[in-house]
Design a protein around this motif. Structure first.
Motif, PDB file in Angstrom:
ATOM      1  N   LYS A 121      -9.779   5.522   5.808  1.00  0.00           N
ATOM      2  CA  LYS A 121      -8.448   5.046   5.422  1.00  0.00           C
ATOM      3  C   LYS A 121      -8.271   3.557   5.739  1.00  0.00           C
ATOM      4  O   LYS A 121      -7.617   2.824   4.984  1.00  0.00           O
ATOM      5  N   PHE A 122      -8.854   3.128   6.837  1.00  0.00           N
ATOM      6  CA  PHE A 122      -8.745   1.718   7.206  1.00  0.00           C
ATOM      7  C   PHE A 122      -9.485   0.844   6.197  1.00  0.00           C
ATOM      8  O   PHE A 122      -8.971  -0.182   5.742  1.00  0.00           O
ATOM      9  N   ASN A 123     -10.671   1.254   5.802  1.00  0.00           N
ATOM     10  CA  ASN A 123     -11.439   0.489   4.812  1.00  0.00           C
ATOM     11  C   ASN A 123     -10.702   0.427   3.474  1.00  0.00           C
ATOM     12  O   ASN A 123     -10.678  -0.618   2.815  1.00  0.00           O
ATOM     13  N   SER A 124     -10.087   1.552   3.086  1.00  0.00           N
ATOM     14  CA  SER A 124      -9.340   1.591   1.828  1.00  0.00           C
ATOM     15  C   SER A 124      -8.137   0.663   1.883  1.00  0.00           C
ATOM     16  O   SER A 124      -7.841  -0.053   0.919  1.00  0.00           O
ATOM     17  N   TYR A 125      -7.452   0.656   3.017  1.00  0.00           N
ATOM     18  CA  TYR A 125      -6.298  -0.222   3.208  1.00  0.00           C
ATOM     19  C   TYR A 125      -6.715  -1.695   3.141  1.00  0.00           C
ATOM     20  O   TYR A 125      -6.063  -2.520   2.487  1.00  0.00           O
ATOM     21  N   LEU A 126      -7.828  -2.044   3.768  1.00  0.00           N
ATOM     22  CA  LEU A 126      -8.314  -3.427   3.727  1.00  0.00           C
ATOM     23  C   LEU A 126      -8.607  -3.859   2.291  1.00  0.00           C
ATOM     24  O   LEU A 126      -8.270  -4.981   1.874  1.00  0.00           O
ATOM     25  N   LYS A 127      -9.187  -2.967   1.515  1.00  0.00           N
ATOM     26  CA  LYS A 127      -9.520  -3.283   0.132  1.00  0.00           C
ATOM     27  C   LYS A 127      -8.264  -3.438  -0.722  1.00  0.00           C
ATOM     28  O   LYS A 127      -8.100  -4.427  -1.443  1.00  0.00           O
ATOM     29  N   ASN A 128      -7.377  -2.449  -0.649  1.00  0.00           N
ATOM     30  CA  ASN A 128      -6.204  -2.431  -1.532  1.00  0.00           C
ATOM     31  C   ASN A 128      -5.167  -3.476  -1.169  1.00  0.00           C
ATOM     32  O   ASN A 128      -4.389  -3.904  -2.029  1.00  0.00           O
ATOM     33  N   ASP A 129      -5.124  -3.904   0.096  1.00  0.00           N
ATOM     34  CA  ASP A 129      -4.149  -4.905   0.513  1.00  0.00           C
ATOM     35  C   ASP A 129      -4.735  -6.306   0.582  1.00  0.00           C
ATOM     36  O   ASP A 129      -4.063  -7.236   1.021  1.00  0.00           O
ATOM     37  N   GLY A 130      -5.975  -6.453   0.185  1.00  0.00           N
ATOM     38  CA  GLY A 130      -6.551  -7.785   0.091  1.00  0.00           C
ATOM     39  C   GLY A 130      -6.969  -8.398   1.403  1.00  0.00           C
ATOM     40  O   GLY A 130      -7.057  -9.620   1.510  1.00  0.00           O
ATOM     41  N   VAL A 131      -7.252  -7.566   2.413  1.00  0.00           N
ATOM     42  CA  VAL A 131      -7.762  -8.095   3.683  1.00  0.00           C
ATOM     43  C   VAL A 131      -9.289  -8.107   3.567  1.00  0.00           C
ATOM     44  O   VAL A 131     -10.017  -7.437   4.318  1.00  0.00           O
ATOM     45  N   LEU A 132      -9.758  -8.870   2.622  1.00  0.00           N
ATOM     46  CA  LEU A 132     -11.157  -8.788   2.197  1.00  0.00           C
ATOM     47  C   LEU A 132     -12.118  -9.427   3.190  1.00  0.00           C
ATOM     48  O   LEU A 132     -13.274  -9.008   3.289  1.00  0.00           O
ATOM     49  N   ASP A 133     -11.637 -10.417   3.930  1.00  0.00           N
ATOM     50  CA  ASP A 133     -12.511 -11.053   4.918  1.00  0.00           C
ATOM     51  C   ASP A 133     -12.865 -10.066   6.035  1.00  0.00           C
ATOM     52  O   ASP A 133     -14.015 -10.012   6.491  1.00  0.00           O
TER      53      ASP A 133
END
Length: 355
Positions: A121-133
């Protein structure tokens, strides 16, 4: 009559998945208004949208607000917490009256909260919210299977124009842990222009930070389109598309993402240049996330910032083309003169017939 519980569970499974999806989605926070162009001494409403820019899913309780302020005429005024009201348990609103003409700033800063997420879920959140770094760093460091405990806080601003007088309050630094500060008055800009905005982290320019900028078209008198009913979502629930009447829900979307629009990076001075291609309400968003290496409880800390303002068209001599001003119309004096000539001819004709 015996209930078939297995059948009921199967039928309700899509609903359960949708509810879980919505609850687990991260929530941006924005300050929204019906219009960011107001008149002096006009009653207006600030709405806190906790979800997406067009759909609020939760209120902001008063105990979470570290600061809520209005800035005008060089003076910063704290908003009384009791003046906020909750609408439909999803939107927190402030009804207020504007003062003298000028450029105003509204800001809200919230306390940090913790959230625990599984690695997936954390990885999905990073992707979908643009926390790409951070997603890239987890990939590089082989940490994609690591669960997360994140401390997050949100700091949001809006800039609106009252009357025609422009004042310098637009560049006020509110002192939030993270905040956007325009380098020019947004209300000196029009569609087709660009706007430089600086991002500050703890009062210092934040370089190399990913920023997203997007806009929705106007829903009031500053547009001459036939789309005046679009994007008026204040008070309406759970619409995830850019239309007020479609009421499309999350299950109809391919993916719940907050990364639409322009994807920008701050330069060495923490500045991004935002394109303003059309009239509309513009919003910037960013999430600065770091690993919490000094904590036994947390794995990450994040600071969220948004900024909203509105852009109109230039009001020059050629900016308004109305049907009653077209060059093809007959001038009034020519019409009157022609009428008299026709009447005179008719009178002469009838006199000859009488004779």
């Amino acid at each position: 009559m015996k209930l078939n519980t297995n059948s009921i569970i199967k039928q309700c499974k899509p609903i359960y998945l949708l509810l879980a999806f919505v609850l687990l989605c991260s929530h941006d926070l924005y300050i929204k208004m019906d219009s960011y162009f107001l008149k002096p001494n006009q009653e207006a409403t600030l709405s806190l949208y906790n979800g997406t820019f067009e759909n609020s899913e939760n209120i902001i309780t008063r105990d979470r607000m570290l600061d809520a302020s209005l800035v005008a005429q060089g003076k910063r005024t704290a908003i009384d917490p009791s003046n906020w009201k909750d609408q439909d348990s999803i939107i927190t609103q402030l009804t207020f009256k504007t003062g003298e003409a000028g450029t105003y700033v509204a800001g809200v800063s919230t306390k940090a909260r913790n959230i625990e997420l599984t690695a997936e879920k954390f990885n999905s959140y990073l992707k979908n919210d643009g926390v790409l770094d951070m997603l890239q760093k987890r990939t590089t460091d082989s940490l994609l299977n690591e669960d997360a405990v994140e401390s997050y806080q949100k700091h949001v601003k809006a800039i609106y124009q009252v009357g025609d007088v422009k004042t310098n309050d637009w560049n006020t630094v509110l002192g939030y842990p993270i905040e956007f500060v325009p380098q020019e008055n947004p209300y000196d800009k029009y569609n087709g222009d660009t706007l430089e905005v600086q991002l500050l982290l703890d009062g210092k320019p934040l370089p190399n930070q990913l920023v997203f900028a997007d806009f929705i078209k106007n829903s009031h008198g500053h547009t001459h389109d036939d789309e005046s009913n679009e994007h008026e979502h204040d008070g309406q629930k759970h619409s995830h598309e850019h239309s007020t009447n479609t009421h499309k829900h999350a299950q109809e979307e391919k993916e719940h993402s907050h990364t639409s629009g322009q994807q920008l990076r701050t330069d060495a001075k923490g500045i991004v240049t935002v394109k303003l291609p059309e009239e509309g309400v513009y919003y910037l968003r960013t999430i600065n996330m770091t690993r919490a290496t000094d904590s036994d409880e947390l794995t990450h800390r994040s600071k969220w910032a948004t900024l909203t303002f509105e852009v109109s068209h230039a009001h020059g001599a050629n900016s308004h083309t109305h049907e009653h001003d077209t060059e093809s119309e007959i001038p009034t004096w020519l019409f009157v003169l022609g009428s008299f000539i026709i009447i005179g001819i008719l009178v002469l004709i009838f006199r000859k017939k009488d004779n």
